[in-house]
Design an enzyme around this catalytic site. Sequence first.
Site, PDB file in Angstrom:
ATOM      1  N   ARG A 284     -12.720  25.121 -23.542  1.00 25.63           N
ATOM      2  CA  ARG A 284     -12.696  25.007 -22.086  1.00 25.63           C
ATOM      3  C   ARG A 284     -11.456  25.705 -21.549  1.00 25.63           C
ATOM      4  O   ARG A 284     -10.372  25.621 -22.143  1.00 25.63           O
ATOM      5  CB  ARG A 284     -12.669  23.529 -21.656  1.00 25.63           C
ATOM      6  CG  ARG A 284     -13.953  22.762 -21.873  1.00 25.63           C
ATOM      7  CD  ARG A 284     -15.033  23.178 -20.873  1.00 25.63           C
ATOM      8  NE  ARG A 284     -16.236  22.358 -20.990  1.00 25.63           N
ATOM      9  CZ  ARG A 284     -17.280  22.641 -21.728  1.00 25.63           C
ATOM     10  NH1 ARG A 284     -17.246  23.740 -22.479  1.00 25.63           N
ATOM     11  NH2 ARG A 284     -18.340  21.859 -21.757  1.00 25.63           N
TER      12      ARG A 284
ATOM     13  N   GLU B  79     -16.233  30.953 -13.109  1.00 24.80           N
ATOM     14  CA  GLU B  79     -17.389  31.558 -13.760  1.00 24.80           C
ATOM     15  C   GLU B  79     -18.512  31.693 -12.741  1.00 24.80           C
ATOM     16  O   GLU B  79     -18.853  30.696 -12.093  1.00 24.80           O
ATOM     17  CB  GLU B  79     -17.835  30.708 -14.950  1.00 24.80           C
ATOM     18  CG  GLU B  79     -16.778  30.643 -16.056  1.00 24.80           C
ATOM     19  CD  GLU B  79     -17.221  29.857 -17.286  1.00 24.80           C
ATOM     20  OE1 GLU B  79     -18.382  29.379 -17.304  1.00 24.80           O
ATOM     21  OE2 GLU B  79     -16.423  29.724 -18.222  1.00 24.80           O
TER      22      GLU B  79
ATOM     23  N   HIS C   4     -19.125  33.030 -21.615  1.00 25.37           N
ATOM     24  CA  HIS C   4     -19.467  31.627 -21.858  1.00 25.37           C
ATOM     25  C   HIS C   4     -20.832  31.494 -22.531  1.00 25.37           C
ATOM     26  O   HIS C   4     -21.707  30.756 -22.076  1.00 25.37           O
ATOM     27  CB  HIS C   4     -19.426  30.811 -20.559  1.00 25.37           C
ATOM     28  CG  HIS C   4     -19.195  29.345 -20.799  1.00 25.37           C
ATOM     29  ND1 HIS C   4     -18.654  28.513 -19.853  1.00 25.37           N
ATOM     30  CD2 HIS C   4     -19.433  28.549 -21.889  1.00 25.37           C
ATOM     31  CE1 HIS C   4     -18.570  27.279 -20.337  1.00 25.37           C
ATOM     32  NE2 HIS C   4     -19.037  27.287 -21.571  1.00 25.37           N
TER      33      HIS C   4
END
Length: 325
Positions: free
Chosen positions: A236, A264, A283
């Site tokens: 993270r 994001e 991601h």
Amino acid sequence: MPGSPDARTLVCVPPDLRARLFGRELGEARLLDDPADRAGLAEALPGTEILVTGWGMPVLDAALLDLAPSLRLVAHIGASVKFFVTGEVFARGIRVTQAGQAMARPVAEVALAFTLSLLHRIHRFDHALHSDADWHTAEQAPPRHEILGCRVGVVGASRTGRAYLDLVRALGAETVVSDPYFAGEPGVPAVPLDELLATSRIVALHAPVLPETRHLLGARELALMPDGAGLVNTARSWLVDEEALLAELRTGRIDAAIDVFDAEPLPADHGFRSLPNVLLTPHQAAGTVEARRRQGALVLDEIRRHRAGLALRHEVTPEMLERMG
């Protein structure tokens, strides 16, 4: 098949992901294509016994739960449920399970791929050749290293952290771990974070999102990393002060491979994008074909176990929720 999803099951997963997870195994389950659609969820909840949740779910607060008095199981296709499961869920006797175990292997493999890329400076060579550098310029890079005998520091002995440890140790890395809940084991000593940062050629982050892990690595901690070291983050962005990391990377002193970001999608003008010492992925560390099928199979198995009155294999308790990333 006995125990398979039926009309009492509501699956809140987008169609494309749903197909990759479950294929045609959802039986007569009802479908909600947008997990973030609170109004649609509220309309669909009455009569639901089993709720299969996707990413982006609204918080399951009292107002929503009041609409589902028959709800007995929440089965999440991902790992962490802390962002939408509340104490109210447990207070009503609703059980919770999750599919995080299914994603540990691909995330660990990506972290390993990042590790090898950083050690061999593959990202730097790739960037140079794609930017039309001449051959001699493209050849230039900091010293390269093998993973055999390399000291790799793992921050967080989570599921993915342990899977990553297994992979890098199998390739001959010397490993240390920093985690307040990990006391060490043969071949994997526990060390303080500062020591890990100062002595590891690769630092791989696998810690959860908790108040105490917010910006676990800031400017002071990043400065402890040796010249030429590499940072791997498939966990993270919460764990790293992104501005401090960008400033450190701009010096060229360390390298990084990053799958997770504060914003994001990553903005087109973000400083990470132009740096030759940074390897970026959007991601997607967990998104293999195999992992998605395992996630779906795990959720379906938990539903069958629930229907059969058997113990759940991946149940989340209120105590676990507090420590969940």
